[in-house]
Design a protein around this motif. Structure first.
Motif, PDB file in Angstrom:
ATOM      1  N   GLY A 180       0.810  -1.216   0.000  1.00 14.98           N
ATOM      2  CA  GLY A 180       0.000   0.000   0.000  1.00 14.98           C
ATOM      3  C   GLY A 180       0.840   1.261   0.000  1.00 14.98           C
ATOM      4  O   GLY A 180       0.526   2.238  -0.705  1.00 14.98           O
ATOM      5  N   ARG A 181       1.922   1.267   0.754  1.00 15.08           N
ATOM      6  CA  ARG A 181       2.777   2.463   0.800  1.00 15.08           C
ATOM      7  C   ARG A 181       3.596   2.618  -0.478  1.00 15.08           C
ATOM      8  O   ARG A 181       3.870   3.736  -0.901  1.00 15.08           O
ATOM      9  CB  ARG A 181       3.684   2.406   2.026  1.00 15.08           C
ATOM     10  CG  ARG A 181       2.918   2.596   3.323  1.00 15.08           C
ATOM     11  CD  ARG A 181       3.807   2.777   4.528  1.00 15.08           C
ATOM     12  NE  ARG A 181       2.997   3.085   5.706  1.00 15.08           N
ATOM     13  CZ  ARG A 181       2.621   4.313   6.051  1.00 15.08           C
ATOM     14  NH1 ARG A 181       2.995   5.337   5.314  1.00 15.08           N
ATOM     15  NH2 ARG A 181       1.881   4.508   7.115  1.00 15.08           N
ATOM     16  N   VAL A 182       4.004   1.509  -1.093  1.00 12.84           N
ATOM     17  CA  VAL A 182       4.700   1.605  -2.379  1.00 12.84           C
ATOM     18  C   VAL A 182       3.777   2.180  -3.445  1.00 12.84           C
ATOM     19  O   VAL A 182       4.163   3.066  -4.222  1.00 12.84           O
ATOM     20  CB  VAL A 182       5.236   0.225  -2.795  1.00 12.84           C
ATOM     21  CG1 VAL A 182       5.741   0.249  -4.234  1.00 12.84           C
ATOM     22  CG2 VAL A 182       6.364  -0.204  -1.872  1.00 12.84           C
ATOM     23  N   GLY A 200       1.538   7.698  -6.477  1.00 12.44           N
ATOM     24  CA  GLY A 200       0.544   8.752  -6.672  1.00 12.44           C
ATOM     25  C   GLY A 200      -0.623   8.305  -7.538  1.00 12.44           C
ATOM     26  O   GLY A 200      -1.034   9.030  -8.466  1.00 12.44           O
ATOM     27  N   LEU A 201      -1.164   7.120  -7.272  1.00 14.19           N
ATOM     28  CA  LEU A 201      -2.286   6.622  -8.065  1.00 14.19           C
ATOM     29  C   LEU A 201      -3.505   7.528  -7.908  1.00 14.19           C
ATOM     30  O   LEU A 201      -3.816   7.984  -6.813  1.00 14.19           O
ATOM     31  CB  LEU A 201      -2.636   5.192  -7.636  1.00 14.19           C
ATOM     32  CG  LEU A 201      -1.533   4.137  -7.778  1.00 14.19           C
ATOM     33  CD1 LEU A 201      -2.067   2.784  -7.353  1.00 14.19           C
ATOM     34  CD2 LEU A 201      -1.019   4.086  -9.200  1.00 14.19           C
ATOM     35  N   GLU A 202      -4.190   7.756  -9.002  1.00 17.15           N
ATOM     36  CA  GLU A 202      -5.381   8.600  -9.002  1.00 17.15           C
ATOM     37  C   GLU A 202      -6.517   7.878  -9.709  1.00 17.15           C
ATOM     38  O   GLU A 202      -6.290   7.038 -10.589  1.00 17.15           O
ATOM     39  CB  GLU A 202      -5.097   9.936  -9.695  1.00 17.15           C
ATOM     40  CG  GLU A 202      -4.056  10.802  -9.000  1.00 17.15           C
ATOM     41  CD  GLU A 202      -3.810  12.098  -9.723  1.00 17.15           C
ATOM     42  OE1 GLU A 202      -4.384  12.261 -10.830  1.00 17.15           O
ATOM     43  OE2 GLU A 202      -3.056  12.950  -9.204  1.00 17.15           O
ATOM     44  N   TYR A 217      -8.318  -2.055 -10.041  1.00 18.72           N
ATOM     45  CA  TYR A 217      -7.707  -0.754  -9.757  1.00 18.72           C
ATOM     46  C   TYR A 217      -8.379  -0.077  -8.571  1.00 18.72           C
ATOM     47  O   TYR A 217      -7.727   0.578  -7.756  1.00 18.72           O
ATOM     48  CB  TYR A 217      -7.784   0.126 -11.000  1.00 18.72           C
ATOM     49  CG  TYR A 217      -6.986   1.413 -10.893  1.00 18.72           C
ATOM     50  CD1 TYR A 217      -5.599   1.394 -10.970  1.00 18.72           C
ATOM     51  CD2 TYR A 217      -7.628   2.629 -10.708  1.00 18.72           C
ATOM     52  CE1 TYR A 217      -4.863   2.561 -10.872  1.00 18.72           C
ATOM     53  CE2 TYR A 217      -6.901   3.800 -10.619  1.00 18.72           C
ATOM     54  CZ  TYR A 217      -5.516   3.762 -10.701  1.00 18.72           C
ATOM     55  OH  TYR A 217      -4.798   4.916 -10.598  1.00 18.72           O
ATOM     56  N   GLU A 218      -9.695  -0.241  -8.471  1.00 17.50           N
ATOM     57  CA  GLU A 218     -10.407   0.304  -7.310  1.00 17.50           C
ATOM     58  C   GLU A 218      -9.921  -0.356  -6.018  1.00 17.50           C
ATOM     59  O   GLU A 218      -9.808   0.298  -4.982  1.00 17.50           O
ATOM     60  CB  GLU A 218     -11.915   0.089  -7.474  1.00 17.50           C
ATOM     61  CG  GLU A 218     -12.563   0.912  -8.582  1.00 17.50           C
ATOM     62  CD  GLU A 218     -12.679   2.382  -8.215  1.00 17.50           C
ATOM     63  OE1 GLU A 218     -12.453   2.706  -7.024  1.00 17.50           O
ATOM     64  OE2 GLU A 218     -12.995   3.193  -9.102  1.00 17.50           O
ATOM     65  N   THR A 219      -9.624  -1.648  -6.090  1.00 17.57           N
ATOM     66  CA  THR A 219      -9.088  -2.335  -4.918  1.00 17.57           C
ATOM     67  C   THR A 219      -7.748  -1.745  -4.513  1.00 17.57           C
ATOM     68  O   THR A 219      -7.469  -1.567  -3.316  1.00 17.57           O
ATOM     69  CB  THR A 219      -8.942  -3.833  -5.216  1.00 17.57           C
ATOM     70  OG1 THR A 219     -10.222  -4.363  -5.600  1.00 17.57           O
ATOM     71  CG2 THR A 219      -8.437  -4.582  -3.996  1.00 17.57           C
ATOM     72  N   LEU A 220      -6.907  -1.441  -5.492  1.00 15.57           N
ATOM     73  CA  LEU A 220      -5.607  -0.832  -5.186  1.00 15.57           C
ATOM     74  C   LEU A 220      -5.780   0.548  -4.572  1.00 15.57           C
ATOM     75  O   LEU A 220      -5.062   0.926  -3.637  1.00 15.57           O
ATOM     76  CB  LEU A 220      -4.759  -0.746  -6.457  1.00 15.57           C
ATOM     77  CG  LEU A 220      -4.338  -2.072  -7.091  1.00 15.57           C
ATOM     78  CD1 LEU A 220      -3.475  -1.819  -8.315  1.00 15.57           C
ATOM     79  CD2 LEU A 220      -3.595  -2.944  -6.096  1.00 15.57           C
ATOM     80  N   LEU A 221      -6.711   1.332  -5.084  1.00 20.29           N
ATOM     81  CA  LEU A 221      -6.959   2.664  -4.513  1.00 20.29           C
ATOM     82  C   LEU A 221      -7.447   2.555  -3.071  1.00 20.29           C
ATOM     83  O   LEU A 221      -7.041   3.348  -2.210  1.00 20.29           O
ATOM     84  CB  LEU A 221      -7.978   3.422  -5.370  1.00 20.29           C
ATOM     85  CG  LEU A 221      -7.530   3.820  -6.777  1.00 20.29           C
ATOM     86  CD1 LEU A 221      -8.665   4.531  -7.512  1.00 20.29           C
ATOM     87  CD2 LEU A 221      -6.310   4.735  -6.725  1.00 20.29           C
ATOM     88  N   ASN A 222      -8.320   1.582  -2.807  1.00 18.74           N
ATOM     89  CA  ASN A 222      -8.790   1.382  -1.426  1.00 18.74           C
ATOM     90  C   ASN A 222      -7.649   0.940  -0.515  1.00 18.74           C
ATOM     91  O   ASN A 222      -7.588   1.345   0.655  1.00 18.74           O
ATOM     92  CB  ASN A 222      -9.909   0.341  -1.406  1.00 18.74           C
ATOM     93  CG  ASN A 222     -11.163   0.822  -2.111  1.00 18.74           C
ATOM     94  OD1 ASN A 222     -11.413   2.029  -2.190  1.00 18.74           O
ATOM     95  ND2 ASN A 222     -11.947  -0.098  -2.630  1.00 18.74           N
ATOM     96  N   LEU A 223      -6.742   0.133  -1.041  1.00 25.79           N
ATOM     97  CA  LEU A 223      -5.597  -0.302  -0.252  1.00 25.79           C
ATOM     98  C   LEU A 223      -4.703   0.883   0.112  1.00 25.79           C
ATOM     99  O   LEU A 223      -4.251   1.009   1.256  1.00 25.79           O
ATOM    100  CB  LEU A 223      -4.794  -1.348  -1.034  1.00 25.79           C
ATOM    101  CG  LEU A 223      -3.486  -1.823  -0.386  1.00 25.79           C
ATOM    102  CD1 LEU A 223      -3.755  -2.493   0.953  1.00 25.79           C
ATOM    103  CD2 LEU A 223      -2.743  -2.771  -1.321  1.00 25.79           C
TER     104      LEU A 223
END
Length: 446
Positions: free
Chosen positions: A229-231, A236-238, A247-253
């Protein structure tokens, strides 16, 4: 003047109704009332929260729903927030301990838990106090509590596997890990059960395991999750108009992990002996995926450039490193090189063939001087290079080397023989004793 008692007596005689204006004064001393109040008090706990930050407030809201009395202390002033939640806040830790809480909940960061616990005035607490920690690592607080606390205090190590972001709704099904490190049987055991009942009543999945087992599993789940999550947060994912579910899962993470302080993440690494190994495994996994990706790309490029698989470009092995070896064990030959090394689009057969030339230029000390005729100079040059060819043949194997001329417009293939000189004649037939001495002196000067 008549008293109120006389007035009530007159009203009673006349049959009038007398309104009741107060409860019976003896009700607080009634046995049934005392038992009911005692039962209510027995189910309620006086929980003292050490560290009233983000996570401490998160737990306090749920504790208040179950009717428990709450007090709190923190280095920062959260008195206004505590007042809105119905929590008594103390700025002095001595006053906090003087309240004699049934449960002391350690909600500080992993880094500061050691210094805080050692600075507590433990003598002001009741001897049957239950200490509970909710840190993200378990072996470290277990050893710390056993070392600092007197043996009369009970110890319960817990870890809610959720936080303010992941647990802001229902706690139904969320894992809650606990280990009864030191619980005295009897009433103290019932006190620990009442505290655990808070999380069980909220629907948590209760998981009892040792602190050592917890840290082993947490390194592969919680630490890796926070690391990824910190990586991703550093990238700077948007959000985009074409977000996929993955991708939504990654943003939530990223949102869940970035909401926690870096001290929490550092504590997961510093105070869990299994975290270093997991970090190395993450690095090795990334390198393996990167290597697999680039290897496949290189294979595609080789096929496009050379039209052959990578295995076909391997050079044959040589059993001898010196050209004087027998023909059966000789080094690479021109035929082996031309068959194994990929050629450029312009084949060497189409290039003009230059005459065989010596590898080293002619020295000014040999041949005739500038006053000599061109014919004599040419004969001397041919004779000198003929002898040098005999020396050079001992250095180079029989192979062809493509060479581009100075203007870059044409190229030729130079061949160095191991049996003949540059003129193509046999070296053994032309060499003489004087010539050998002359060649030796020339080679020494060079």
């Amino acid at each position: 003047m008549r008293s109120q008692r006389d007035a009530r007596d007159d009203a009673r005689r006349s049959g009038a109704m007398v309104p009741i204006r107060a409860l019976d004064a003896a009700q607080p001393f009634d046995y049934e009332h005392q038992q009911k109040r005692r039962l209510e008090e027995k189910g309620r706990l006086k929980i003292g929260i050490l560290g009233f930050g983000n996570f401490g407030q998160f737990l306090a809201r749920r504790f208040a729903r179950h009717g428990h009395r709450l007090i709190a202390w923190s280095r920062s002033d959260y008195s206004q927030v505590a007042k809105q939640m119905g929590v008594r806040f103390f700025t002095d830790v001595d006053d906090f301990c003087e309240e004699h809480p049934d449960v002391v909940l350690l909600c500080t960061s992993i880094i500061s838990s050691d210094s805080l616990l050692r600075s507590l005035p433990l003598q002001r607490l009741k001897r049957n106090t239950l200490f509970v920690d909710v840190l993200s690592v378990k072996v470290f607080p277990k050893m710390l509590l056993l070392q600092v606390l007197p043996p009369e205090f009970d110890i319960l190590c817990t870890h809610p596997m959720f936080g303010p972001e992941s647990g802001k709704g229902s706690w139904e099904g969320l894992p809650f890990v606990f280990d009864r490190v030191r619980i005295t049987p009897g009433e103290r055991e019932e006190k620990a059960d009442r505290f655990l009942q808070i999380f069980q009543g909220e629907g948590c999945r209760m998981v009892e395991m040792t602190c050592e087992e917890h840290d082993k599993y947490a390194a592969g789940t919680q630490f890796v999750t926070h690391t990824v999550g910190r990586v991703l947060g550093k990238l700077g994912l948007e959000s985009t108009p074409i977000n996929t579910k993955g991708y939504e899962t990654l943003l939530n993470l990223v949102e869940n992990t970035s909401g926690d302080s870096f001290d929490l993440y550092y504590g997961l690494f510093m105070y869990n002996t299994n975290a270093t190994e997991e970090l190395q495994r993450v690095e090795m996994a990334f390198d393996a995926v990167k290597k697999q990706l680039l290897d496949q790309l290189h294979e595609v490029l080789r096929l496009q450039l050379f039209g052959m698989p990578p295995s076909a470009t391997a050079l044959p092995s040589s059993s001898s490193s010196h050209p004087s070896s027998s023909s059966s064990s000789s080094s690479l030959t021109s035929s082996s090189l031309t068959s194994s090394v990929p050629r450029s689009p312009t084949s060497e057969q189409s290039l003009p063939t230059l005459p065989r030339r010596p590898l080293f230029p002619r020295s000014g000390n040999h041949g005739n001087s500038g006053n000599s005729s061109s014919s004599s100079g040419s004969e001397s040059e041919s004779e000198d290079w003929s002898h040098k060819g005999a020396v050079h043949r001992q250095v180079f194997v029989d192979q062809e080397v493509p060479v581009v001329d100075g203007d870059g417009s044409s190229a030729a293939v130079y061949s160095f023989g191991d049996t003949t000189d540059a003129g193509g004649s046999s070296a053994s037939e032309e060499e003489s004793g004087n010539d050998k001495g002359k060649l030796a002196s020339q080679a020494e000067r060079r």
